[in-house]
Design a protein around this motif. Sequence first.
Motif, PDB file in Angstrom:
ATOM      1  N   SER A   1       8.446  -3.351 -23.445  1.00 41.22           N
ATOM      2  CA  SER A   1       9.365  -3.163 -24.571  1.00 41.22           C
ATOM      3  C   SER A   1       9.385  -1.722 -25.046  1.00 41.22           C
ATOM      4  CB  SER A   1       8.961  -4.075 -25.736  1.00 41.22           C
ATOM      5  OG  SER A   1       8.995  -5.434 -25.364  1.00 41.22           O
ATOM      6  N   ASP A   2       8.275  -1.013 -24.778  1.00 37.32           N
ATOM      7  CA  ASP A   2       8.134   0.359 -25.264  1.00 37.32           C
ATOM      8  C   ASP A   2       8.126   1.401 -24.153  1.00 37.32           C
ATOM      9  OD1 ASP A   2       7.801  -0.679 -27.847  1.00 37.32           O
ATOM     10  OD2 ASP A   2       5.654  -0.934 -27.533  1.00 37.32           O
ATOM     11  N   THR A   3       7.815   0.979 -22.932  1.00 33.40           N
ATOM     12  CA  THR A   3       7.612   1.946 -21.854  1.00 33.40           C
ATOM     13  C   THR A   3       8.476   1.618 -20.644  1.00 33.40           C
ATOM     14  OG1 THR A   3       5.726   0.660 -21.044  1.00 33.40           O
ATOM     15  CG2 THR A   3       5.246   2.518 -22.499  1.00 33.40           C
ATOM     16  N   GLU A   4       8.739   2.660 -19.881  1.00 32.41           N
ATOM     17  CA  GLU A   4       9.498   2.553 -18.636  1.00 32.41           C
ATOM     18  C   GLU A   4       8.751   3.381 -17.597  1.00 32.41           C
ATOM     19  OE1 GLU A   4      13.922   3.073 -18.675  1.00 32.41           O
ATOM     20  OE2 GLU A   4      13.371   4.910 -17.582  1.00 32.41           O
ATOM     21  N   ILE A   5       8.275   2.745 -16.542  1.00 34.82           N
ATOM     22  CA  ILE A   5       7.440   3.421 -15.544  1.00 34.82           C
ATOM     23  C   ILE A   5       8.215   3.543 -14.233  1.00 34.82           C
ATOM     24  CG2 ILE A   5       5.291   3.353 -14.227  1.00 34.82           C
ATOM     25  CD1 ILE A   5       4.081   1.705 -16.507  1.00 34.82           C
ATOM     26  N   THR A   6       8.289   4.773 -13.731  1.00 34.56           N
ATOM     27  CA  THR A   6       8.964   5.048 -12.462  1.00 34.56           C
ATOM     28  C   THR A   6       8.002   5.757 -11.527  1.00 34.56           C
ATOM     29  OG1 THR A   6      11.097   5.303 -13.589  1.00 34.56           O
ATOM     30  CG2 THR A   6      10.927   6.193 -11.362  1.00 34.56           C
ATOM     31  N   VAL A   7       7.966   5.317 -10.290  1.00 34.67           N
ATOM     32  CA  VAL A   7       7.163   5.974  -9.254  1.00 34.67           C
ATOM     33  C   VAL A   7       8.113   6.653  -8.278  1.00 34.67           C
ATOM     34  CG1 VAL A   7       5.584   5.642  -7.319  1.00 34.67           C
ATOM     35  CG2 VAL A   7       5.241   4.368  -9.446  1.00 34.67           C
ATOM     36  N   VAL A   8       7.863   7.919  -7.997  1.00 42.37           N
ATOM     37  CA  VAL A   8       8.654   8.669  -7.033  1.00 42.37           C
ATOM     38  C   VAL A   8       7.794   8.923  -5.806  1.00 42.37           C
ATOM     39  CG1 VAL A   8       9.974  10.769  -6.595  1.00 42.37           C
ATOM     40  CG2 VAL A   8       9.921   9.794  -8.908  1.00 42.37           C
ATOM     41  N   ASN A   9       8.267   8.497  -4.646  1.00 44.67           N
ATOM     42  CA  ASN A   9       7.515   8.692  -3.413  1.00 44.67           C
ATOM     43  C   ASN A   9       8.470   9.007  -2.275  1.00 44.67           C
ATOM     44  OD1 ASN A   9       4.664   8.562  -2.488  1.00 44.67           O
ATOM     45  ND2 ASN A   9       5.512   7.148  -0.975  1.00 44.67           N
ATOM     46  N   ALA A  10       8.039   9.851  -1.360  1.00 45.95           N
ATOM     47  CA  ALA A  10       8.930  10.308  -0.291  1.00 45.95           C
ATOM     48  C   ALA A  10       9.180   9.251   0.776  1.00 45.95           C
ATOM     49  CB  ALA A  10       8.361  11.572   0.344  1.00 45.95           C
TER      50      ALA A  10
END
Length: 397
Positions: A28-37
């Motif tokens: 509800s408070d956070t948005e997590i994104t992982v960037v990987n090649a």
Amino acid sequence: MKHRIVVLGAGYAGAYAAGILARRLSPSDTEITVVNAVPDFVQRMRLPQLVAGQEVEAPKLADIFAGTGIRLRLARVTAIDPERQVITMSDGAGGLGYDTLVHALGSHGDVEGAPGVAEHAFDVAARPSALRLRERLASLDRWGEGGNVVVVGDGLTGIETATEIAESRPGLSVALIARRQLGARLSAGARGHLRRACDRLGVTVLEHTSVQAVEATRVLCADGTTLASDATAWTAGFALDPIAAAAGLEVTGNGQIIVDRTMRSVSHPNVYAIGDSAHAIGDNGRPMPMSCASAGYTSRQAIEAIVGRLTGRTIPHTKLIYTYNQISLGRRDGIRQTVDDQGQAKPAYEGGRNAARVKAGILTMALWATSHPTFGMPKRKHRLTPAPDTTTERTPA
């Protein structure tokens, strides 16, 4: 607006940190994104096995993060703008903004160590290059006329690469070039065990030797020695991408981000570094070495710091230790070398089949923990405080 956490890199450190943060912080408070090649999780510690022709699992990151709420973006990071708090990537889909950044891009093989390395040698620190070397070795075996393999570098990766190849492909002649004494970081007993393993597997060891150049069919040494080579594996050192330095983050000479005790950048408070990307001082007062063990310890500390700062909780100091080296010498032999507070090898060591089993167990556990990032964690997700105050945070004395 949700607090945006972006994790750069999904190796051992990044994948673990992203999963645990997703478990502990409320969506509800956070948005997590992982960037990987790449779309797969690369078991970097098993790449010597992959090179030798063994099957090594590479689970899809989409499957690992399924059900966690983590967003996965497959792209190569090209730049960080810490002033605008935006990441630029190679996919051309526009920048990615962040409020908290976790830098876990790690290290790669240093192919600038000698002329010809980039053109003619194989890097064992990346899966694509490891697969190319695997195919090259397989083709040498298929010809049935043998072949010469030269492994440059006597660190743990070099030792494991040479012994795995020699055991799995006994028809090939394997040479290992060591800049110093073979197993210089090990105790006398462990060095003896390593030398006996190399003799048993038929690995030719050249000690106190440096490489001057690598060519398509040979390796030239500084002392004038020339080694015929149908496949050259380069494991002589690791390097970091210059992205952090180019962004203006405070880094060491080799590009590691300088962090405080909680893994937070000393120059940019909303940036954290973990794993090989971090220049972290361990509990013994010495920099943590680049290793999977360091990735775990620095990740745990960063997780506690991020959760604590965002939710107003006390930030504990987790352990930052390095106690042993675990080395595979093929599938049936290994060495477990304990080290002291100064990072020096203790006289006692364990060698043989049991040490190999322990190393295999560690790798299996590492894969399982990465593939199940939220297992066993408290199910209660913490809500964020309205405005985290990093100037009055509570940390242990």
